[in-house]
Every structure is written in structure tokens, then in C-alpha cells.
Design a protein around this motif. Structure first.
Motif, PDB file in Angstrom:
ATOM      1  N   TRP A  37       0.850  -1.184   0.000  1.00 42.08           N
ATOM      2  CA  TRP A  37       0.000   0.000   0.000  1.00 42.08           C
ATOM      3  C   TRP A  37       0.887   1.235   0.000  1.00 42.08           C
ATOM      4  O   TRP A  37       2.061   1.158   0.347  1.00 42.08           O
ATOM      5  CB  TRP A  37      -0.895   0.000   1.239  1.00 42.08           C
ATOM      6  CG  TRP A  37      -1.953  -1.053   1.192  1.00 42.08           C
ATOM      7  CD1 TRP A  37      -1.784  -2.397   1.362  1.00 42.08           C
ATOM      8  CD2 TRP A  37      -3.340  -0.859   0.935  1.00 42.08           C
ATOM      9  NE1 TRP A  37      -2.989  -3.053   1.232  1.00 42.08           N
ATOM     10  CE2 TRP A  37      -3.963  -2.132   0.968  1.00 42.08           C
ATOM     11  CE3 TRP A  37      -4.124   0.262   0.694  1.00 42.08           C
ATOM     12  CZ2 TRP A  37      -5.315  -2.309   0.764  1.00 42.08           C
ATOM     13  CZ3 TRP A  37      -5.485   0.092   0.495  1.00 42.08           C
ATOM     14  CH2 TRP A  37      -6.071  -1.177   0.527  1.00 42.08           C
ATOM     15  N   VAL A  38       0.317   2.357  -0.417  1.00 41.36           N
ATOM     16  CA  VAL A  38       1.053   3.621  -0.432  1.00 41.36           C
ATOM     17  C   VAL A  38       0.223   4.714   0.226  1.00 41.36           C
ATOM     18  O   VAL A  38      -1.009   4.677   0.193  1.00 41.36           O
ATOM     19  CB  VAL A  38       1.442   4.062  -1.863  1.00 41.36           C
ATOM     20  CG1 VAL A  38       2.416   3.084  -2.487  1.00 41.36           C
ATOM     21  CG2 VAL A  38       0.222   4.248  -2.746  1.00 41.36           C
ATOM     22  N   THR A  39       0.923   5.667   0.818  1.00 39.27           N
ATOM     23  CA  THR A  39       0.296   6.881   1.337  1.00 39.27           C
ATOM     24  C   THR A  39       0.641   8.007   0.379  1.00 39.27           C
ATOM     25  O   THR A  39       1.809   8.209   0.055  1.00 39.27           O
ATOM     26  CB  THR A  39       0.827   7.226   2.748  1.00 39.27           C
ATOM     27  OG1 THR A  39       0.599   6.117   3.604  1.00 39.27           O
ATOM     28  CG2 THR A  39       0.142   8.463   3.305  1.00 39.27           C
ATOM     29  N   LEU A  40      -0.380   8.719  -0.075  1.00 40.31           N
ATOM     30  CA  LEU A  40      -0.199   9.844  -0.993  1.00 40.31           C
ATOM     31  C   LEU A  40      -0.510  11.144  -0.266  1.00 40.31           C
ATOM     32  O   LEU A  40      -1.507  11.233   0.454  1.00 40.31           O
ATOM     33  CB  LEU A  40      -1.146   9.716  -2.185  1.00 40.31           C
ATOM     34  CG  LEU A  40      -0.970   8.490  -3.070  1.00 40.31           C
ATOM     35  CD1 LEU A  40      -2.201   8.270  -3.926  1.00 40.31           C
ATOM     36  CD2 LEU A  40       0.248   8.651  -3.942  1.00 40.31           C
ATOM     37  N   VAL A  41       0.332  12.148  -0.474  1.00 42.69           N
ATOM     38  CA  VAL A  41       0.021  13.501  -0.022  1.00 42.69           C
ATOM     39  C   VAL A  41      -0.260  14.313  -1.270  1.00 42.69           C
ATOM     40  O   VAL A  41       0.478  14.252  -2.257  1.00 42.69           O
ATOM     41  CB  VAL A  41       1.170  14.115   0.812  1.00 42.69           C
ATOM     42  CG1 VAL A  41       0.929  15.594   1.066  1.00 42.69           C
ATOM     43  CG2 VAL A  41       1.305  13.373   2.134  1.00 42.69           C
ATOM     44  N   TRP A  42      -1.357  15.076  -1.220  1.00 37.86           N
ATOM     45  CA  TRP A  42      -1.848  15.839  -2.364  1.00 37.86           C
ATOM     46  C   TRP A  42      -1.572  17.322  -2.180  1.00 37.86           C
ATOM     47  O   TRP A  42      -1.544  17.838  -1.059  1.00 37.86           O
ATOM     48  CB  TRP A  42      -3.354  15.619  -2.522  1.00 37.86           C
ATOM     49  CG  TRP A  42      -3.690  14.182  -2.789  1.00 37.86           C
ATOM     50  CD1 TRP A  42      -3.847  13.187  -1.856  1.00 37.86           C
ATOM     51  CD2 TRP A  42      -3.854  13.564  -4.059  1.00 37.86           C
ATOM     52  NE1 TRP A  42      -4.114  11.995  -2.483  1.00 37.86           N
ATOM     53  CE2 TRP A  42      -4.133  12.195  -3.840  1.00 37.86           C
ATOM     54  CE3 TRP A  42      -3.808  14.047  -5.372  1.00 37.86           C
ATOM     55  CZ2 TRP A  42      -4.355  11.299  -4.866  1.00 37.86           C
ATOM     56  CZ3 TRP A  42      -4.045  13.145  -6.401  1.00 37.86           C
ATOM     57  CH2 TRP A  42      -4.313  11.793  -6.147  1.00 37.86           C
ATOM     58  N   ASN A  43      -1.400  18.003  -3.292  1.00 38.13           N
ATOM     59  CA  ASN A  43      -1.189  19.452  -3.266  1.00 38.13           C
ATOM     60  C   ASN A  43      -2.441  20.138  -2.731  1.00 38.13           C
ATOM     61  O   ASN A  43      -3.560  19.682  -2.967  1.00 38.13           O
ATOM     62  CB  ASN A  43      -0.869  19.963  -4.679  1.00 38.13           C
ATOM     63  CG  ASN A  43      -0.353  21.382  -4.669  1.00 38.13           C
ATOM     64  OD1 ASN A  43       0.279  21.805  -3.712  1.00 38.13           O
ATOM     65  ND2 ASN A  43      -0.611  22.103  -5.735  1.00 38.13           N
ATOM     66  N   ASP A  44      -2.231  21.200  -1.988  1.00 39.14           N
ATOM     67  CA  ASP A  44      -3.360  21.984  -1.496  1.00 39.14           C
ATOM     68  C   ASP A  44      -2.992  23.464  -1.535  1.00 39.14           C
ATOM     69  O   ASP A  44      -1.818  23.810  -1.612  1.00 39.14           O
ATOM     70  CB  ASP A  44      -3.764  21.544  -0.081  1.00 39.14           C
ATOM     71  CG  ASP A  44      -2.711  21.841   0.963  1.00 39.14           C
ATOM     72  OD1 ASP A  44      -2.348  23.024   1.137  1.00 39.14           O
ATOM     73  OD2 ASP A  44      -2.252  20.905   1.629  1.00 39.14           O
ATOM     74  N   PRO A  45      -3.969  24.338  -1.522  1.00 38.86           N
ATOM     75  CA  PRO A  45      -3.694  25.772  -1.624  1.00 38.86           C
ATOM     76  C   PRO A  45      -3.402  26.426  -0.270  1.00 38.86           C
ATOM     77  O   PRO A  45      -3.314  27.641  -0.190  1.00 38.86           O
ATOM     78  CB  PRO A  45      -4.997  26.327  -2.212  1.00 38.86           C
ATOM     79  CG  PRO A  45      -6.051  25.407  -1.678  1.00 38.86           C
ATOM     80  CD  PRO A  45      -5.401  24.050  -1.622  1.00 38.86           C
ATOM     81  N   VAL A  46      -3.246  25.641   0.777  1.00 39.11           N
ATOM     82  CA  VAL A  46      -3.164  26.199   2.125  1.00 39.11           C
ATOM     83  C   VAL A  46      -1.759  26.146   2.716  1.00 39.11           C
ATOM     84  O   VAL A  46      -1.247  27.154   3.205  1.00 39.11           O
ATOM     85  CB  VAL A  46      -4.154  25.457   3.067  1.00 39.11           C
ATOM     86  CG1 VAL A  46      -4.056  25.975   4.481  1.00 39.11           C
ATOM     87  CG2 VAL A  46      -5.575  25.559   2.541  1.00 39.11           C
TER      88      VAL A  46
END
Length: 111
Positions: A37-46
Motif C-alpha cells: 500500500w502507499v500513502t499519498l500527499v496531495w497538493n493543497d492551496p493552504v
């Protein structure tokens, strides 16, 4: 003369929950346990890029260079794989990222 009560239907076939013996090790029929399994971090505007780098260093113990490279993937590609492992590990890492205020998900790794 009394008759025996009707028996409930047999459960549908599915993954075995009874351990099978292979040598001296009990093995459960759980093929998903072997799937990474993988953990993804997504781009955010904050969140600031420096903060995201700090989170990766603090939580995962990554050196600054690796944390910055992952942060740049998040910033430029929209996401980055920040951890791999069992479902439970990736779920815990995802929850930790949420605790830091980052957008994160976990999923089965692509083969």
C-alpha cells in the motif's frame, strides 16, 4: 416422532479464515495482506512548502533533501508517495498527515 429442525444454509464460499498449515507456520488465505500500500500527499492551496517539508522530516524522519524532493513532487505533480507498507501502516500515516493539516489518502500500490 419428532423430526430434526431444519439446518441453516451453508455460508457462501469466500476467503478461508481457518489457518492452513505450511510446514510449522499457520497461513491465512488473505492475498491482500501481501499487497503493498502507499500513502499519498496531495497538493493543497493552504500549506506552505516549508511546512510540508518540515512535516515529512518530522513524521517520517526523512533527511531534508528527500523531504524537499517529495514536497516538490506534491507541488509540481500534484501528489507524492510519501510512505509504503501494509494497509495498517499507510492508514496510520494518512491519519497522521491529516493531523498535520495535509491532504492525504492511501491506496493499493500500482504493480
Amino acid at each position: 416422532m419428532p423430526t430434526d429442525p431444519p439446518q441453516p444454509p451453508a455460508p457462501p464460499p469466500g476467503p478461508s479464515t481457518t489457518p492452513e498449515r505450511e510446514g510449522s507456520v499457520a497461513v491465512l488465505d488473505r492475498p491482500e495482506a501481501d499487497t503493498p500500500w502507499v500513502t499519498l500527499v496531495w497538493n493543497d492551496p493552504v500549506n506552505l512548502m516549508t511546512y510540508v517539508t518540515w512535516v515529512f522530516q518530522t513524521h517520517f524522519g526523512y533527511p531534508r533533501e528527500k523531504a524537499e524532493a517529495l514536497m516538490m513532487d506534491v507541488h509540481t505533480k500534484g501528489r507524492a508517495v510519501v510512505s509504503t507498507g501494509t494497509r495498517e501502516k499507510c492508514e496510520a500515516d494518512t491519519e497522521a498527515m491529516h493531523g498535520y493539516g495535509l491532504w492525504a489518502t492511501f491506496q493499493k500500490a500500482d504493480d
